[in-house]
Design an enzyme around this catalytic site. Structure first.
Site, PDB file in Angstrom:
ATOM      1  N   HIS A  28      51.241  79.300  43.225  1.00 33.86           N
ATOM      2  CA  HIS A  28      50.804  79.751  41.898  1.00 33.86           C
ATOM      3  C   HIS A  28      51.898  80.609  41.264  1.00 33.86           C
ATOM      4  CE1 HIS A  28      47.610  80.635  38.970  1.00 33.86           C
ATOM      5  NE2 HIS A  28      48.051  81.883  38.968  1.00 33.86           N
ATOM      6  N   ASP A  52      40.965  82.479  39.626  1.00 28.36           N
ATOM      7  CA  ASP A  52      42.141  83.336  39.792  1.00 28.36           C
ATOM      8  C   ASP A  52      41.782  84.802  39.549  1.00 28.36           C
ATOM      9  OD1 ASP A  52      44.686  84.406  39.841  1.00 28.36           O
ATOM     10  OD2 ASP A  52      45.390  83.388  38.031  1.00 28.36           O
ATOM     11  N   MET A  78      54.539  85.590  32.778  1.00 28.85           N
ATOM     12  CA  MET A  78      53.965  86.552  31.829  1.00 28.85           C
ATOM     13  C   MET A  78      55.055  87.008  30.869  1.00 28.85           C
ATOM     14  SD  MET A  78      51.314  88.608  34.191  1.00 28.85           S
ATOM     15  CE  MET A  78      52.231  89.529  35.363  1.00 28.85           C
ATOM     16  N   MET A 136      39.687  82.721  34.851  1.00 30.89           N
ATOM     17  CA  MET A 136      40.147  84.038  35.279  1.00 30.89           C
ATOM     18  C   MET A 136      38.933  84.859  35.714  1.00 30.89           C
ATOM     19  SD  MET A 136      43.394  83.829  34.946  1.00 30.89           S
ATOM     20  CE  MET A 136      43.670  85.486  35.576  1.00 30.89           C
ATOM     21  N   ASP A 146      52.935  82.805  38.191  1.00 27.55           N
ATOM     22  CA  ASP A 146      52.413  83.565  37.057  1.00 27.55           C
ATOM     23  C   ASP A 146      53.536  83.925  36.092  1.00 27.55           C
ATOM     24  OD1 ASP A 146      49.550  83.913  37.532  1.00 27.55           O
ATOM     25  OD2 ASP A 146      50.158  85.028  39.325  1.00 27.55           O
ATOM     26  N   HIS A 167      51.050  78.837  35.852  1.00 28.68           N
ATOM     27  CA  HIS A 167      50.057  79.542  35.033  1.00 28.68           C
ATOM     28  C   HIS A 167      50.809  80.336  33.970  1.00 28.68           C
ATOM     29  CE1 HIS A 167      46.763  82.920  34.875  1.00 28.68           C
ATOM     30  NE2 HIS A 167      46.825  82.216  33.758  1.00 28.68           N
ATOM     31  N   MET A 190      50.918  82.766  31.076  1.00 29.38           N
ATOM     32  CA  MET A 190      50.219  83.808  30.311  1.00 29.38           C
ATOM     33  C   MET A 190      51.167  84.233  29.202  1.00 29.38           C
ATOM     34  SD  MET A 190      48.626  85.782  33.556  1.00 29.38           S
ATOM     35  CE  MET A 190      49.852  85.022  34.604  1.00 29.38           C
ATOM     36  N   SER A 209      49.420  83.446  44.830  1.00 26.37           N
ATOM     37  CA  SER A 209      50.093  83.969  43.642  1.00 26.37           C
ATOM     38  C   SER A 209      51.272  84.816  44.102  1.00 26.37           C
ATOM     39  CB  SER A 209      49.119  84.825  42.831  1.00 26.37           C
ATOM     40  OG  SER A 209      49.849  85.646  41.953  1.00 26.37           O
TER      41      SER A 209
HETATM   42  C1  DX5 Z   1      47.028  87.917  36.994  1.00 23.18           C
HETATM   43  C2  DX5 Z   1      47.499  86.650  37.665  1.00 23.18           C
HETATM   44  C3  DX5 Z   1      46.840  86.390  38.997  1.00 23.18           C
HETATM   45  C4  DX5 Z   1      47.072  87.482  40.033  1.00 23.18           C
HETATM   46  C5  DX5 Z   1      46.218  87.266  41.252  1.00 23.18           C
HETATM   47  O1  DX5 Z   1      47.611  88.053  35.761  1.00 23.18           O
HETATM   48  O2  DX5 Z   1      47.245  85.521  36.840  1.00 23.18           O
HETATM   49  O3  DX5 Z   1      47.297  85.130  39.484  1.00 23.18           O
HETATM   50  O4  DX5 Z   1      48.417  87.573  40.389  1.00 23.18           O
HETATM   51  O5  DX5 Z   1      46.396  88.309  42.172  1.00 23.18           O
HETATM   52  P1  DX5 Z   1      45.179  88.973  42.997  1.00 23.18           P
HETATM   53  O6  DX5 Z   1      44.679  87.903  43.939  1.00 23.18           O
HETATM   54  O7  DX5 Z   1      45.794  90.138  43.689  1.00 23.18           O
HETATM   55  O8  DX5 Z   1      44.140  89.344  41.996  1.00 23.18           O
HETATM   56 ZN    ZN Z   2      47.498  83.519  37.782  1.00 22.37          ZN
END
Ligand code: DX5
Ligand code: ZN
Length: 210
Positions: A31, A169, A35, A135, A33, A64, A66, A6
């Site tokens: 990955h 994740d 957001m 998650m 993310d 991913h 969000m 990530s």
């Molecule tokens: C959280 C993300 C994850 C996160 C994982 O919102 O979807 O992918 O970045 O990071 P670690 O491994 O540090 O929990």
């Molecule tokens: Zn993620």
């Protein structure tokens, strides 16, 4: 088992060179993310940044989302031809239609589930889903601790959907990764463990038990 770092936990402004130095024989996916500051509190980056990362590597992208109203966001990633596009079941009432629209593009369809959402809600979606993202933290931030209730949730999903690809994740380190491998998890996402340890390729190798 695949590893998907990530990149949120790394330096986003130096990620072009970080990604270029990744060893594709150990790092299977990247990955991403996304957001929106609405579905989750934090804003991260969008399709322009994801396109920038794609230009630096041949490692397939694991997107991913969000975001609220994913039906508006999902099509923005079609042109980037990622490995998968995953959106949250909690964010839409039209999951089947959206999963089908991703598959029609030749991209793997993914659905993500927060820790408080019952696994049984996934059952009607199984025929339309290539990848389930469980998650193991509340989404929104990297660096949180793995929630132990996730182990039972993974077992429940594995029994319900024996053929599906399962990705986990949040809060994963080498010790937890080994336990997840034993449960038949297909993809491990790791942010802090991979990027806060100095040696990105080395940490990915350790996570895979190599
Ligand atoms: C959280 C993300 C994850 C996160 C994982 O919102 O979807 O992918 O970045 O990071 P670690 O491994 O540090 O929990
Ligand atoms: Zn993620």
């Amino acid at each position: 088992m695949k590893v998907s770092p990530s990149i949120l936990a790394g330096s986003l402004c130096r990620m072009h060179s970080t990604v270029a130095a990744m060893d594709p024989s150990v790092i299977d996916l990247l990955h991403m993310d996304v957001m929106d500051g609405h579905f989750v509190p934090q804003l991260s980056y969008g399709e322009a940044y994801v396109a920038e990362i794609k230009s630096a590597t041949d490692i397939p992208l694991d997107v991913h989302l969000m975001v609220s109203a994913p039906e508006k966001e999902v099509p923005k990633y079609f042109g980037l031809k990622p490995y998968n596009i995953t959106f949250h079941i909690e964010a839409t009432a039209f999951a089947v239609r959206l999963l089908c629209s991703i598959r029609e593009q030749g991209i793997r369809s993914g659905i993500a589930l927060n820790p408080g959402t019952p696994i049984a809600q996934l059952k009607p979606l199984i025929p339309y889903t290539d990848l389930f993202l469980l998650m193991s933290i509340e989404p929104g931030y990297y660096g949180q601790s793995f929630l132990p209730a996730s182990f039972d949730r993974i077992r429940e999903l594995r029994d319900m959907a024996p053929e599906a690809e399962i990705e986990v994740d949040g809060g994963i380190n080498a010790e937890i990764g080994a336990q997840l491998a034993a449960l038949g998890v297909d993809i491990l996402v790791a942010g802090s463990y991979i990027f806060k340890g100095g040696d990105v390729n080395g940490r990915a190798r350790t996570l895979k038990g190599l």
